[in-house]
Scaffold this motif. Structure first.
Motif, PDB file in Angstrom:
ATOM      1  N   ILE A  47      42.062  36.846  37.393  1.00  0.00           N
ATOM      2  CA  ILE A  47      42.883  37.559  36.971  1.00  0.00           C
ATOM      3  C   ILE A  47      42.295  37.905  36.240  1.00  0.00           C
ATOM      4  O   ILE A  47      42.220  38.782  34.845  1.00  0.00           O
ATOM      5  N   SER A  48      43.122  37.069  35.528  1.00  0.00           N
ATOM      6  CA  SER A  48      43.834  37.037  33.422  1.00  0.00           C
ATOM      7  C   SER A  48      43.226  36.596  32.938  1.00  0.00           C
ATOM      8  O   SER A  48      42.444  37.210  32.097  1.00  0.00           O
ATOM      9  N   ARG A  50      39.641  37.596  33.290  1.00  0.00           N
ATOM     10  CA  ARG A  50      38.268  38.421  33.483  1.00  0.00           C
ATOM     11  C   ARG A  50      38.975  39.183  32.529  1.00  0.00           C
ATOM     12  O   ARG A  50      38.578  40.285  31.945  1.00  0.00           O
ATOM     13  N   ARG A  51      41.055  40.235  32.342  1.00  0.00           N
ATOM     14  CA  ARG A  51      40.783  40.820  32.017  1.00  0.00           C
ATOM     15  C   ARG A  51      40.834  40.935  30.072  1.00  0.00           C
ATOM     16  O   ARG A  51      41.171  41.225  29.589  1.00  0.00           O
ATOM     17  N   ARG A  54      37.023  41.082  29.629  1.00  0.00           N
ATOM     18  CA  ARG A  54      37.196  42.201  29.431  1.00  0.00           C
ATOM     19  C   ARG A  54      37.683  43.160  28.064  1.00  0.00           C
ATOM     20  O   ARG A  54      36.870  43.610  27.023  1.00  0.00           O
ATOM     21  N   THR A  55      39.113  42.350  27.667  1.00  0.00           N
ATOM     22  CA  THR A  55      39.284  43.120  26.288  1.00  0.00           C
ATOM     23  C   THR A  55      38.846  42.581  25.246  1.00  0.00           C
ATOM     24  O   THR A  55      38.215  42.692  24.380  1.00  0.00           O
ATOM     25  N   SER A 106      40.689  38.033  20.118  1.00  0.00           N
ATOM     26  CA  SER A 106      40.095  38.149  21.695  1.00  0.00           C
ATOM     27  C   SER A 106      40.117  37.233  21.770  1.00  0.00           C
ATOM     28  O   SER A 106      40.055  37.241  23.467  1.00  0.00           O
ATOM     29  N   THR A 108      37.775  34.075  23.763  1.00  0.00           N
ATOM     30  CA  THR A 108      38.422  33.667  24.976  1.00  0.00           C
ATOM     31  C   THR A 108      38.337  32.615  24.892  1.00  0.00           C
ATOM     32  O   THR A 108      38.428  31.457  26.268  1.00  0.00           O
ATOM     33  N   THR A 180      34.147  34.484  38.026  1.00  0.00           N
ATOM     34  CA  THR A 180      34.268  35.949  38.844  1.00  0.00           C
ATOM     35  C   THR A 180      33.402  34.936  40.230  1.00  0.00           C
ATOM     36  O   THR A 180      34.041  35.175  41.545  1.00  0.00           O
TER      37      THR A 180
END
Length: 465
Positions: A47-48, A50-51, A54-55, A106, A108, A180
């Protein structure tokens, strides 16, 4: 094997079963929770990630929007030469440093960060090396500002940067999809493993709970209920035998205690009743008779006194009145301790006599009237007397009805039309005394007292020949 050894063996078996089941259950639950914790940790990481992706996508979109605002603002200014068209350009220029930091921050992955830094340098180069000089040229009315060469250079720079933006977003979306898919696979595997562990734990808990409920919980709950009833005054309550040695021993001790309390209370009631009867008889046959003899003697003396002795006659008249008052009070006292009519005529006659002296109209009805044990009769009478007294004192009643029914069980009902609202828990020592008297003879007492609907006290006492 002795009874004590058998008891210890059975107790050890129950303890071993409890320890074994608890240990296995703890192991299964531990494994299941370990798998679940791993799944939760992996899900949180996913989740982190994927967050963060998205950011990053949001920030690259914001960075690209700044580039478009710079390009659109300068183009409108070049065409119109009006400063108002530079407003988006100025806002984008002011926001660029902060947005550039957010955009590069941001990223990743290391590769995405390098791409982000490259894009940031390209946008800053577009602003500083092309856009700002172009605006200055327009302000100086330099014809080269609108030349084909200058326009082509700007378009080339923008197209290059937009291609880099597209590549950056495509790579980020690919990483997001990969994360995911991996998270979904890991989650399904973890959930399956945890479900198997929890299912096994649940089955074990269910089996152990059923065994524990049958062997321990149900008997202990019955013992608790019996103890509550015993504490409430029902000394006839007993605990049925149990196959579990500990519960069986508890039940035996409880039943012995209850039987002892019941016998003790019955003996106290019987002794008290005997004392009351003897006291009433002694008052009637002793002091009351002597007072009667004294009053007769005083009357004879009064008749023999000459009319000329007025003062002495008055004194004798006063003494006669005092003696009669003492006789009446002594008679009432003896009746309150133990009414003579109860001994001579029985329970119904005594209750009728009580009703005749009650300040509230009281109606007595009886069925299958007969004489029963004097101890039961006396206690039943005083139960009725206490119930009637409570109705007179507290119920504000205008009528009291008493019914007495004989059979295998003596049933007595005392009902009034008063204010009601009385409960066994809130009625005070009067109802407690009634309960104690009835329970001493294995009886039951029930109260029905809705607010505004009067009060009905129902007493049932077994009749033993």
């Amino acid at each position: 094997m002795s009874a004590q050894q058998e008891y210890r063996g059975r107790r050890l078996g129950l303890t071993s079963l409890t320890v074994a089941a608890s240990g296995l259950l703890a192991l299964l639950i531990g494994v299941a929770f370990a798998v679940l914790l791993w799944a939760i940790s992996d899900a949180n990481s996913s989740i982190s990630a994927r967050r963060a992706s998205r950011t990053a996508l949001v920030e690259v979109g914001a960075m690209e929007q700044l580039l478009l605002d710079l390009e659109t603002g300068q183009r409108g200014f070049v065409i119109t030469k009006q400063e108002t068209f530079l407003q988006p350009w100025r806002e984008a220029r002011a926001a660029l440093p902060a947005e550039a930091r957010r955009f590069t921050g941001s990223a990743t992955s290391a590769a995405q960060r390098r791409t982000a830094e490259q894009i940031t340098r390209g946008v800053q180069s577009f602003l500083n090396d092309y856009s700002v000089p172009l605006v200055e040229m327009v302000r100086r009315d330099d014809p080269a500002a609108s030349s084909l060469k200058t326009t082509a250079e700007g378009k080339k720079r923008v197209d290059t940067l937009r291609a880099q933006f597209d590549r950056y977003m495509a790579d980020e979306r690919a990483q997001l999809a990969q994360r995911t898919d991996a998270a979904g696979t890991n989650s399904r595997q973890a959930v399956l493993a945890a479900a198997i562990g929890l299912a096994a734990s649940t089955a074990l808990v269910a089996v152990f709970t059923i065994l524990q409920h049958r062997a321990v919980v149900r008997p202990v709950r019955g013992a608790a209920t019996a103890a509550e009833e015993l504490a409430g005054g029902d000394l006839s309550m007993r605990i049925p035998p149990s196959r579990v040695a500990e519960i069986g021993a508890l039940g035996t001790s409880f039943n012995s205690m209850a039987a002892s309390l019941q016998d003790t209370r019955r003996r106290i009631m019987e002794n008290t009743e005997a004392v009351h009867r003897r006291t009433a008889r002694d008052l009637h046959d002793g002091a009351q008779q002597r007072l009667v003899s004294l009053m007769i003697g005083l009357r004879l003396a009064r008749e023999m006194l000459p009319e000329t002795e007025a003062a002495t006659a008055d004194l004798l008249d006063q003494s006669i009145d005092n003696a009669q008052t003492a006789i009446n009070e002594l008679r009432e006292l003896a009746s309150g301790i133990y009414p003579l009519v109860l001994t001579v005529k029985g329970l119904v006659a005594a209750v009728q006599d009580l009703a005749s002296r009650c300040p509230v109209p009281t109606v007595v009805e009886s069925r299958d009237e007969r004489r029963i044990s004097s101890t039961v009769e006396s206690n039943a009478y005083f139960v009725v007397a206490e119930a009637v007294t409570n109705a007179v004192k507290h119920a504000e009643a205008s009528r009291i009805d008493v019914s007495v029914e004989f059979g295998d069980v003596l049933r007595i009902k005392v009902a009034d039309d008063g204010v009601g609202g009385v409960g066994k828990a809130s009625a005070g020592s009067g109802i407690t005394g009634l309960t104690d008297r009835v329970a001493a003879f294995d009886g039951k007492l029930a109260i029905d007292s809705p607010a505004g609907g009067g009060t009905t006290v129902l007493i049932q006492i077994p009749i033993r020949d």
